[in-house]
Design a protein around this motif. Structure first.
Motif, PDB file in Angstrom:
ATOM      1  N   ALA A 944       0.820  -1.217   0.000  1.00 36.54           N
ATOM      2  CA  ALA A 944       0.000   0.000   0.000  1.00 36.54           C
ATOM      3  C   ALA A 944       0.850   1.263   0.000  1.00 36.54           C
ATOM      4  O   ALA A 944       0.391   2.323  -0.434  1.00 36.54           O
ATOM      5  N   ARG A 979      -2.104  -4.759  -7.389  1.00 40.10           N
ATOM      6  CA  ARG A 979      -1.623  -4.138  -6.159  1.00 40.10           C
ATOM      7  C   ARG A 979      -2.514  -2.950  -5.778  1.00 40.10           C
ATOM      8  O   ARG A 979      -2.691  -2.642  -4.590  1.00 40.10           O
ATOM      9  N   SER A 983      -4.267  -2.540  -2.238  1.00 43.85           N
ATOM     10  CA  SER A 983      -4.010  -1.333  -1.444  1.00 43.85           C
ATOM     11  C   SER A 983      -5.309  -0.658  -1.037  1.00 43.85           C
ATOM     12  O   SER A 983      -5.443  -0.147   0.081  1.00 43.85           O
ATOM     13  N   HIS A 986      -6.730  -2.461   1.877  1.00 38.38           N
ATOM     14  CA  HIS A 986      -5.937  -2.153   3.070  1.00 38.38           C
ATOM     15  C   HIS A 986      -6.329  -0.796   3.644  1.00 38.38           C
ATOM     16  O   HIS A 986      -6.564  -0.658   4.858  1.00 38.38           O
TER      17      HIS A 986
END
Length: 992
Positions: A944, A979, A983, A986
């Motif tokens: 993140a 990703r 992220s 998260h």
């Protein structure tokens, strides 16, 4: 001309790397030897491949010695081997004293040996023993770059080593610049002999293909290249990685023109050619490729033996490529470089010789090439008739884009003053040139250009007294997406007493087609009948009959009798195929595919017809217009049946045509529909903004309403319920369509937006908006009663959704209403609304705290359906509700949608600033990271922050490979693919 291995990724060489490892490591045993010689032109990536292969062989446990030969021949014997040993010794760690001692001992051997017949054999034996000490029983790989410059002593050593050194497992990996092995080069004979050995392979490294070229350029620029830029890089580079990298860096840095590096490299390669070969390359650079052998002979004026010798030199130096059809430059950049090396008079003379040679060979005459060479020779009077002939030939072959280029060139040539030498140009009516250029511009998808040329033809007047030109202008306006002025033009022709029956039949037929696209099916049917009556009085009105029949059949199928209407459209297609008119065939396919995938809901057949029609119209030269529309229809059909991955491939292929006007709008809407389903907020926004820009100032309901529906759907996933409301209310105001299915979809999105606002408590429900939506539902209900059966069936599906959403507005939610909605969409085999309905049914059951087992089953079914589609926002909402209800979901289904690696920002859970993440019912989101281990949470936190795997490994003291495994596990557990998505989850669970 080697690439900078530290700044560019290795692309398109996975197969070669695997082959090198197998040949040099996996397939040889103790005491055996093997060699691979990699050949290829300068810049093709030999050094980069050797570097990567050496690293992988070293990781596999081999001892790797790496050196390069010098371009000074025998003046520096054994230089690459000495260099390899010194590099190896410098890289040895302090604890490897024994190996270092062996390396230095071998270096002393080279220094102490003197020349002479006896010492040569002793040197080879001592080298063998020294290499055995260095290897210490491990495989030994000797990597040598630029072997074309190898000295005689190193060459003898290689042959001795490859002959076998007892227990030494030896591999040789060497790179050879192919254009350097000319004439009696000693290495040519050595390689010829070595090819006969089973343990030796010669790998000719080819340039990259188009896909890998695009990928490499995109990696360097940092984003995928625009189609025009990608085409230019491919054409100029020929797939040579070094050239691709240089061109991509220039694009990235905003440099115009050709870099000095590339210019000097290619000039130096041309300058070393013998005089006649130099002239041959200049001639091919000025020609239209491929340049036939006979044509080069005429242009150069060389005797056959000398011409063959010159061409052989140019091919051997990797500047030309010879084939059965003629000669081409290996890199088009050579033509750009050489264009500045000739004086203007020299260039003109070269083109004149080409034109004269083509004129003297009528059997081989190619009008487009003749026009090209006469124009560049400064002879517009001679180029004009050739350009016109080339345009007519292109039209005959349905090459409308090429025809438009030739007519445009003819317009320029007709306006160019002629010199005394070229003579006066032939008498040409400029109006004819403008008319032909406008029509071919329209047929090739350049609708704005067509309107501009037509305005020039009519002197800029908005309405020309010629009925034919008014019909033509209306066609161009409709294709450009300007429906209102197009309709006015058609009506003007129909009302004019000066227009013939043929004109009125054409206007009525095309107006019927336009009304059909506007969703005004009753009006379209009326105009179609009028057109058929007029066409019956006019001979040769096949086009009008096809257009009117297609529109009438569609109207009847939607409003009255589906079977009878479908039969009429099928007969229209048969009529069009018999006549062979490109636009007739295209329109008939378009209406048939739209009818099947739309009102009749025969999706599988409709997709097949759309794709078959796309192939057919592409053959007829209408790839940029009708092919793209047909592929948009196929995309929408595939989306509705849940084949999102296939739909994405189809729309991507269609967009490569770079369509314009209404064709582009159709494709962008189709792609946006996929992006909204996937939850790709950025892509959806881009497409919606593009569509809104193209529809500014007006647009057909078939475009405006889908745009507003998609805007509302995207806004709801983002939690922006007020934006969704505004979009739907605008659609209710602007809708004039008879399409009850489209209106039903709009009403559902509006009621859903109000229900979502009520559940989230972030935006108040608007009673006025709800009242208008209820009126819209009543209107759909009333109209669908008189609609044809299949149309009514589709409308009923959206009415079921509307009825169920209304129960959410009461704050209760009716499970039975949602069950009926799910059943309706199951019958139609539409997985997305079926999954959504199951989610809401489970939510209503859980709110009543009853039948929790049924709710669990529904959530699992909905989750599996959404997951298989790749519908990220819907999947996330299902998981949130399941987590709150403590329902364990299965993970059997794998997403079949957008490919991994494509960034997709879901936008799910986005709330107003400072608000905690919430579900659609306003309750806090459950911890989505509960399934992650402590280490995986650490890795996700670093992801993140934007760190690479290598940087994360350095922070956590873990190998980069292990970090990759952790990231894969995180993706699997969170059911994401990028990703960015991980992220987002998260940050959402941290409340950010």
């Amino acid at each position: 001309m080697a690439s900078d291995v530290d700044s560019a990724p290795l692309v398109g060489r996975a197969d070669q790397l695997a082959a090198l490892r197998a040949a040099l490591h996996d397939d040889i045993g103790p005491g055996q030897t093997a060699a691979v010689f990699v050949t290829g032109e300068s810049g093709v990536g030999k050094t980069r491949l050797l570097t990567e292969a050496a690293a992988r062989l070293r990781d596999a446990g081999a001892v790797v010695l790496t050196g390069s030969c010098l371009d000074i021949g025998d003046a520096s014997p054994l230089h690459p081997v000495l260099q390899a040993l010194r590099r190896f010794d410098a890289d040895l760690a302090a604890g490897q004293a024994r190996t270092s001692s062996a390396v230095r001992g071998l270096l002393r051997t080279f220094a102490e040996e003197s020349g002479g017949a006896d010492s040569a054999g002793a040197l080879l034996e001592r080298v063998s023993a020294g290499l055995s000490l260095i290897a210490e029983g491990r495989p030994l790989v000797l990597v040598l770059d630029d072997l074309q410059w190898v000295d005689r002593t190193t060459r003898q050593l290689l042959l001795y080593l490859l002959a076998g050194l007892g227990g030494l497992q030896l591999s040789v990996l060497a790179a050879v610049r192919a254009e350097s092995l000319q004439g009696a080069h000693p290495l040519r004979r050595v390689l010829t002999e070595l090819r006969r050995l089973r343990s030796v392979r010669v790998l000719d490294l080819a340039p990259l293909d188009r896909a890998d070229t695009d990928r490499l350029a995109g990696e360097i620029v940092g984003t995928p290249l625009a189609p025009e830029a990608a085409d230019q890089v491919w054409q100029r580079s020929g797939g040579n990685p070094f050239v691709v990298e240089e061109l991509a860096r220039d694009l990235r840095d905003g440099h115009d023109g050709l870099s000095d590096t590339l210019r000097e490299i290619f000039l130096s390669r041309v300058d070393v050619l013998p005089r006649q070969a130099h002239a041959a390359v200049h001639a091919v650079a000025a020609g239209v490729e491929p340049v036939e052998h006979w044509l080069l002979a005429e242009v150069l004026g060389l005797p056959e033996p000398e011409l063959i010798g010159a061409l052989r030199e140019a091919v051997a130096h990797r500047l030309l490529v010879g084939a059965d059809d003629g000669y081409r430059l290996r890199h088009r950049l050579v033509a750009e470089v050489l264009a500045h090396e000739l004086l203007p008079a020299e260039r003109a003379g070269l083109h004149r010789r080409y034109a004269e040679a083509l004129t003297q060979a009528p059997a081989e005459l190619h009008q487009a090439r003749l026009a090209h060479h006469w124009r560049l020779a400064g002879e517009p009077g001679r180029a004009l008739p050739a350009a016109m002939a080339a345009a007519r030939e292109a039209q005959r072959l349905h090459g409308f884009a090429e025809a438009h280029r030739h007519w445009s060139a003819a317009l320029q040539l007709a306006a160019t003053p002629t010199s005394g030498r070229s003579g006066a140009p032939p008498e040409v009516d400029r109006a004819v040139l403008l008319e032909q250029a406008a029509e071919t511009a329209h047929q090739s998808g350049e609708h704005a250009r067509a309107l501009s040329l037509l305005a020039e033809l009519t002197g800029g007047e908005p309405l020309d007294p010629s009925c034919g030109l008014r019909i033509r202008r209306a066609r161009y306006l409709a294709a450009a997406g300007r429906s209102a002025p197009a309709e006015a033009e058609y009506r003007g022709v129909l009302e004019s007493v000066d227009c013939t029956a043929r004109d009125r039949a054409a206007a009525a037929a095309r107006l019927a087609e336009l009304l059909l696209h506007l969703g005004r099916y009753a009006d379209a049917g009326q105009r179609a009948r009028e057109a058929l009556e007029l066409a019956a009085t006019v001979d040769g009105s096949t086009t009008e009959v096809v257009l009117a029949s297609s529109a009438l059949g569609f109207s009847e199928a939607f409003l009255e009798d589906p079977d009878a209407g479908l039969a009429v459209v099928r007969r229209a297609l048969e009529t069009a195929e018999r006549s062979g008119g490109p636009e007739d065939v295209a329109c008939a396919y378009l209406h048939l595919a739209e009818l099947l995938t739309g009102p009749l809901n025969i999706l599988e057949e409709g997709v097949v017809v759309a794709r078959r029609g796309a192939e057919r119209v592409a053959e007829l030269g209408l790839g940029r217009t009708y092919e793209t529309r047909l592929l948009a229809i196929a995309t929408n059909g595939l989306f509705r049946v849940g084949q999102w991955a296939e739909a994405e491939k189809v729309v991507a292929a269609a967009l490569r045509h770079r369509p314009s006007g209404a064709d582009a709008v159709e494709l962008l809407l189709a792609r946006c529909r996929l992006s909204v389903g996937y939850g790709d907020v950025e892509a959806s926004d881009r497409d919606l903004e593009a569509v809104a820009t193209m529809l500014a100032g007006g647009g057909a309901p078939r475009h405006v309403l889908p745009m507003l529906i998609l805007r509302a759907g995207l806004a709801m996933w983002q939690g922006r319920h007020d934006v969704a409301r505004q979009a739907v209310q605008r659609g209710l105001t602007e809708s004039r369509s008879d399409d009850v299915v489209l209106l039903g979809a709009l009403a559902w999105h509006g009621l859903r937006a109000e229900a979502e606002a009520h559940a989230s408590r972030t935006v108040a429900v608007d009673p006025t908006a709800v009242r208008r939506l209820r009126d819209a539902v009543d209107r759909v209900t009333a109209k669908s009663v008189t609609a044809a059966g299949p149309v009514r069936l589709n409308a009923d599906g959206f009415l079921a959704l509307c009825t169920a959403e209304l129960t959410r507005l009461d704050g209760r939610g009716d499970p039975d209403a949602w069950a009926r909605s799910a059943a309706e969409w199951d019958k139609r085999h539409h997985p997305y609304p079926a999954a959504y309905s199951r989610l809401r049914q489970a939510e209503a059951l859980l709110a009543r705290r009853s039948r929790s087992s049924t709710a669990s089953k529904l959530l699992r079914q909905a989750h599996e359906m959404a997951l298989s589609l790749g519908a990220v926002p819907l999947t996330s909402e299902i998981r949130t509700l399941a987590g709150r209800a403590r329902v364990e979901l299965t993970e059997r289904a794998q997403p079949t949608g957008r490919r991994p690696g494509r960034t997709r920002s879901t936008g799910v859970g986005r709330q107003s600033a400072g608000a905690a993440p919430a579900t659609a019912t306003g309750e806090p989101v459950a911890d989505e990271l509960v399934t992650l281990t402590a280490r995986e949470r650490e890795v996700l936190t670093a992801v993140a922050e934007g760190l690479t795997n290598r940087e994360i490994g350095q922070r956590l003291f873990i190998s980069e490979r292990t970090i990759g495994v952790h990231v894969s596990h995180i993706f699997d557990k969170l059911q994401v693919r990028t990703r960015v998505q991980a992220s987002a989850i998260h940050l959402r669970n941290r409340g950010e």
